[in-house]
Every structure is written in structure tokens, then in C-alpha cells.
Design a protein around this motif. Structure first.
Motif, short mmCIF file in Angstrom:
data_model
loop_
_atom_site.label_atom_id
_atom_site.label_comp_id
_atom_site.label_asym_id
_atom_site.label_seq_id
_atom_site.Cartn_x
_atom_site.Cartn_y
_atom_site.Cartn_z
N ASN A 119 0.81 -1.19 0.00
CA ASN A 119 0.00 0.00 0.00
C ASN A 119 0.86 1.26 0.00
OD1 ASN A 119 -2.51 1.05 -0.14
ND2 ASN A 119 -3.01 0.81 2.01
N GLY A 120 0.54 2.20 -0.86
CA GLY A 120 1.31 3.41 -0.94
C GLY A 120 2.55 3.28 -1.79
N GLY A 121 2.73 2.12 -2.45
CA GLY A 121 3.95 1.87 -3.20
C GLY A 121 3.99 2.53 -4.56
N VAL A 122 2.83 2.83 -5.14
CA VAL A 122 2.77 3.45 -6.46
C VAL A 122 1.74 4.58 -6.43
CG1 VAL A 122 2.37 3.13 -8.92
CG2 VAL A 122 3.35 1.27 -7.58
N LEU A 123 2.16 5.76 -6.86
CA LEU A 123 1.27 6.91 -6.92
C LEU A 123 1.22 7.44 -8.34
CD1 LEU A 123 2.51 8.98 -3.82
CD2 LEU A 123 0.68 7.29 -3.88
N GLY A 124 0.08 8.00 -8.71
CA GLY A 124 -0.06 8.60 -10.03
C GLY A 124 -0.67 9.99 -9.93
N THR A 256 10.00 15.82 -2.86
CA THR A 256 8.91 15.91 -1.89
C THR A 256 8.11 14.61 -1.71
OG1 THR A 256 7.39 16.75 -3.60
CG2 THR A 256 8.61 18.38 -2.31
N SER A 257 8.50 13.53 -2.36
CA SER A 257 7.68 12.32 -2.32
C SER A 257 8.09 11.30 -1.27
CB SER A 257 7.67 11.65 -3.69
OG SER A 257 8.99 11.38 -4.13
N CYS A 258 9.35 11.28 -0.87
CA CYS A 258 9.80 10.25 0.05
C CYS A 258 9.12 10.36 1.41
CB CYS A 258 11.32 10.32 0.22
SG CYS A 258 12.00 9.05 1.32
N ALA A 259 9.09 11.56 1.98
CA ALA A 259 8.55 11.75 3.33
C ALA A 259 7.09 11.32 3.45
CB ALA A 259 8.74 13.20 3.77
N PRO A 260 6.17 11.79 2.60
CA PRO A 260 4.78 11.37 2.77
C PRO A 260 4.56 9.88 2.56
CG PRO A 260 5.04 12.69 0.77
CD PRO A 260 6.29 12.82 1.55
N LEU A 261 5.31 9.27 1.65
CA LEU A 261 5.20 7.82 1.47
C LEU A 261 5.62 7.08 2.72
CD1 LEU A 261 6.46 7.18 -2.17
CD2 LEU A 261 4.33 6.33 -1.19
N ARG A 262 6.73 7.50 3.31
CA ARG A 262 7.24 6.82 4.50
C ARG A 262 6.31 7.05 5.69
NH1 ARG A 262 11.06 7.47 8.74
NH2 ARG A 262 12.22 5.54 9.11
N TYR A 263 5.82 8.27 5.86
CA TYR A 263 4.90 8.57 6.96
C TYR A 263 3.63 7.73 6.85
CZ TYR A 263 1.55 11.28 9.76
OH TYR A 263 0.58 11.67 10.66
N ASP A 264 3.08 7.65 5.65
CA ASP A 264 1.85 6.89 5.44
C ASP A 264 2.05 5.41 5.76
OD1 ASP A 264 -0.96 6.92 4.39
OD2 ASP A 264 -0.09 5.50 2.99
N ALA A 265 3.19 4.87 5.34
CA ALA A 265 3.46 3.45 5.59
C ALA A 265 3.74 3.18 7.07
CB ALA A 265 4.63 2.99 4.73
N LEU A 266 4.53 4.04 7.71
CA LEU A 266 4.85 3.85 9.12
C LEU A 266 3.60 3.91 9.99
CD1 LEU A 266 8.08 6.00 9.71
CD2 LEU A 266 7.86 3.53 10.04
N SER A 267 2.68 4.82 9.66
CA SER A 267 1.52 5.05 10.52
C SER A 267 0.59 3.85 10.59
CB SER A 267 0.75 6.27 10.02
OG SER A 267 0.16 6.04 8.76
N ARG A 268 0.76 2.89 9.70
CA ARG A 268 -0.13 1.73 9.68
C ARG A 268 0.04 0.81 10.89
NH1 ARG A 268 -2.47 1.95 4.89
NH2 ARG A 268 -1.44 3.26 3.35
N SER A 269 1.13 0.97 11.62
CA SER A 269 1.36 0.11 12.79
C SER A 269 1.16 0.86 14.10
CB SER A 269 2.79 -0.46 12.73
OG SER A 269 3.75 0.58 12.80
N TRP A 270 0.72 2.11 14.07
CA TRP A 270 0.65 2.92 15.28
C TRP A 270 -0.65 2.79 16.06
CZ3 TRP A 270 2.86 7.86 12.53
CH2 TRP A 270 4.23 7.68 12.33
N ARG A 271 -1.70 2.27 15.45
CA ARG A 271 -2.99 2.08 16.13
C ARG A 271 -3.45 3.39 16.80
NH1 ARG A 271 -4.63 -3.03 16.27
NH2 ARG A 271 -5.91 -2.80 18.15
N THR A 272 -3.78 4.34 15.98
CA THR A 272 -4.20 5.65 16.45
C THR A 272 -5.54 5.57 17.18
OG1 THR A 272 -3.07 6.64 14.56
CG2 THR A 272 -4.70 8.00 15.70
N TRP A 273 -5.67 6.28 18.29
CA TRP A 273 -6.89 6.21 19.10
C TRP A 273 -7.42 7.57 19.53
CZ3 TRP A 273 -5.78 8.77 23.46
CH2 TRP A 273 -4.46 8.80 23.89
N GLY A 274 -6.72 8.66 19.26
CA GLY A 274 -7.19 9.94 19.76
C GLY A 274 -6.79 11.12 18.90
N VAL A 275 -7.45 12.26 19.16
CA VAL A 275 -7.18 13.52 18.45
C VAL A 275 -7.01 14.62 19.48
CG1 VAL A 275 -8.01 15.17 16.74
CG2 VAL A 275 -8.59 12.76 16.50
#
Length: 346
Positions: A119-124, A256-275
Motif C-alpha cells: 500500500n502506498g507503493g505506487v502513486l499517479g 517531496t515524495s519520500c517523506a509522505p510515502l514513508r509517513y503513510d506506511a509507518l503510521s499503519r502500525s501505530w494504532r491511532t486512538w485519539g485527536v
């Protein structure tokens, strides 16, 4: 509309959210900057355990939204949501339901079976340059069906917004629906044939350098290969960027593409619960940064515009203010063990 059973494989979600239109805030601690202090807006929790006592103590008004049931196949780490406000009970009521919606959307992309593992590996980018860098906030997803054809998804919706045998047209529809120029491409193969009569489309492909550079998507006239630290999220270690528009365009995308790709992929394991965030008179912005607890009084901050972390901080509220200042945002996500967010005993 196609049966849901044919779409389950492709109902992955992007940590990509629309504007938050009904959020409020409470005073939590002394702000790090000279601005209105932020506070807890909403949290997700299991009803049998109840909301965290430290969050309830920070709220003048609270409201509960339950059951907070996320649409299958989403597997969430909560079944209820609490809204929190120092403004009014009406704000707390609205924040409870809003928190459920956005936390479910966030959780859906992290659930088992959501997506094809890359997921997030290819963008167009179907159209021409907008003059800005790459951002995934609010982007849609274009997925290939095994039976042929393509379906399109937008944030907050498990149902596809359209089906077509013409992926280019469907990608354009996604851009119109989300107002985001970039689209996540799923299940389309490593090198996608793409019709681009105007010669303005652009693409980003992640790959492992030791396996060789993939063939560019479509007929890109301008291309670059750059290193990117994606090994820890199993997406590769390099990016191939190509554009039919210009060398300047492809250079800006690469930068500008490396950072958002990495952030999006990393966040998949964080189990977000609050704002957490602040209330302003103007429009609210979706959380674009995350606080992640990695231990007692040890919090790290992540931004989609940087591959570097912020911190560690002992006071997570001060970190939240720092992240909002850096991103010019009004909210941040909270992730990691909920209990370690409790303030230290005096």
C-alpha cells in the motif's frame, strides 16, 4: 455497483482525511508557543474499560458515542468514542460522533486484509503539475479488480465511487472528487501502461535497488531515481519518479515524495486512538502529524513532510503544540499506549 465480496481485497484506506468541520478543544497545559492552548478533542476506547481517566479529567464537557462500529473489514482498537470540550455540551456531542468517524477511517487502512501488502507503493498524478509538492492528505485510491476493470475509493467510504475499464478516466474522477492531484494505485502491476495524450501525467514507484529499476509507467519523458529510507516499512529503498511534463516537475516530485510515502506506511502500525487540537474561528484542518508514545514520558512526533522525527519529549502536550506550529495545523493524532499519556503525579 459490484458486490462487496469482489471488492474486499481492494478496500484499503489511506491515512488521508477530509477537513474536520466539527472539532473543539480544551485547555490541557501551558502551550509551547504563544497561541491558544490545545486539548483533547476525542478518544476511542473499549466500553468495558471506559475512557482514560486522565482524558475525562481534562474535559469540562464530555459525550459518548457508542457503539462506534467501524465498517468491516476494519479491525479497530476501540468500540466507543468520547467527545471532549471546554466550550459546550453541544460541541462535545458533535466531537464524539466526529471522532468515531475519523478514527474508524484511520483504522481501516491498518486492518488485516486491507490492500495488497504494498500500500502506498505506487502513486499517479493524472493531470499536470499544480506547482506544489507531493501530498497524500485526502487522496483517493484506484484499485484493479481481478475480474477486470478498476474501482475508485475516497476517504470515509468503503463503497467505491465508480467503476470503469478506463483507469485514466477513473483516476481523473478521483482527483475531482478529492481535490487532491495524487492518486494511490493498487494492484496495477509494477509497470503500468497509461494513456496520457496530454503528456502531463506523473508517477512515483517504490522499488528495491538490488532488484533493479522497474520500467517507467506509461511513456514518461523525464525520470529520476532517488534513494529513500523505506526499508523499515518494506516498500523498498528507492523511488523512481517520472513525468511527462518537464525536468523541473520531476525534480520537485522527487524532492517531496519520500517523506509522505514513508509517513503513510509507518503510521499503519501505530494504532491511532485519539485527536488533540485547538479550536479556531476559521476552517479546521485534518491531522497531518502524529504523536506516538514509545515509553513512559517518552513521546516522538512524526510529520508527513519530513523523514526525521521530532523529540523525544517528556510532555506530549508540548510536543503537540510544536507539531501544530510546524505544520500550521490545528490537530494531531495520538497513538501508542493510552495509559502513558496520563500526566505525572505531582
Amino acid at each position: 455497483m459490484f458486490p462487496q465480496s469482489r471488492l474486499i481485497r481492494f478496500t484499503s484506506r489511506i491515512s488521508l482525511l477530509a477537513l474536520l468541520s466539527t472539532l473543539s478543544a480544551v485547555t490541557w497545559s501551558t502551550p509551547a508557543q504563544a497561541r491558544a492552548p490545545g486539548g483533547v478533542i476525542g478518544v476511542g476506547y473499549y466500553d468495558r474499560r471506559g475512557p482514560p481517566p486522565w482524558a475525562e479529567a481534562a474535559c469540562k464537557y464530555t459525550a459518548t458515542y457508542k457503539p462506534c462500529t467501524c465498517t468491516p473489514p476494519t479491525v479497530a482498537n476501540f468500540d466507543s468514542a468520547m467527545g471532549c470540550s471546554n466550550e459546550s455540551q453541544a460541541w462535545a456531542d458533535r466531537d464524539a460522533e466526529t471522532s468515531c468517524t475519523i478514527l474508524c477511517d484511520r483504522a481501516s487502512k491498518d486492518s488485516p486484509g486491507a490492500g495488497n501488502g504494498n500500500n502506498g507503493g505506487v502513486l499517479g498524478r493524472p493531470g499536470g503539475s499544480t506547482g506544489s509538492g507531493v501530498s497524500l492528505d485526502g487522496a483517493g485510491t484506484l484499485a484493479a479488480l481481478e475480474s477486470g476493470g478498476y474501482v475508485a475509493f475516497v476517504p470515509f467510504s468503503m463503497e467505491p465511487i465508480g467503476y470503469s475499464t478506463e483507469k485514466e478516466r477513473l483516476a481523473g474522477s478521483l482527483v475531482e472528487a478529492t481535490a487532491v492531484p495524487w492518486v494511490v494505485l493498487q494492484g496495477l502491476g509494477e509497470s503500468i501502461q497509461w494513456e496520457d495524450p496530454k503528456g502531463l501525467a506523473a508517477f512515483i514507484q517504490t522499488y528495491w535497488s538490488d532488484r533493479g529499476t522497474p520500467s517507467p509507467i506509461g511513456h514518461c519523458k523525464h525520470s529520476l531515481q532517488v534513494s529513500c529510507p523505506l526499508e523499515d516499512v518494506k516498500l523498498g529503498d528507492s523511488l523512481q519518479v517520472c513525468s511527462g511534463e518537464s525536468d523541473k516537475d520531476v525534480q520537485q516530485i522527487a524532492e517531496t515524495s519520500c517523506a509522505p510515502l514513508r509517513y503513510d506506511a509507518l503510521s499503519r502500525s501505530w494504532r491511532t486512538w485519539g485527536v488533540y487540537g485547538i479550536h479556531t474561528e476559521g476552517p479546521y484542518r485534518a491531522p497531518s502529524a502524529t504523536i506516538r508514545a514509545v515509553g513512559p514520558q517518552k513521546f516522538l512526533g512524526y510529520m508527513p513532510s519530513s523523514v526525521e522525527t521530532v523529540g523525544p519529549y517528556e510532555d506530549w502536550a508540548k510536543l503537540a503544540e510544536e507539531l501544530m506550529e510546524r505544520t500550521a495545523g490545528t490537530t494531531v493524532w495520538l497513538a501508542g499506549p493510552m495509559e502513558v499519556y496520563a500526566p505525572k503525579a505531582e
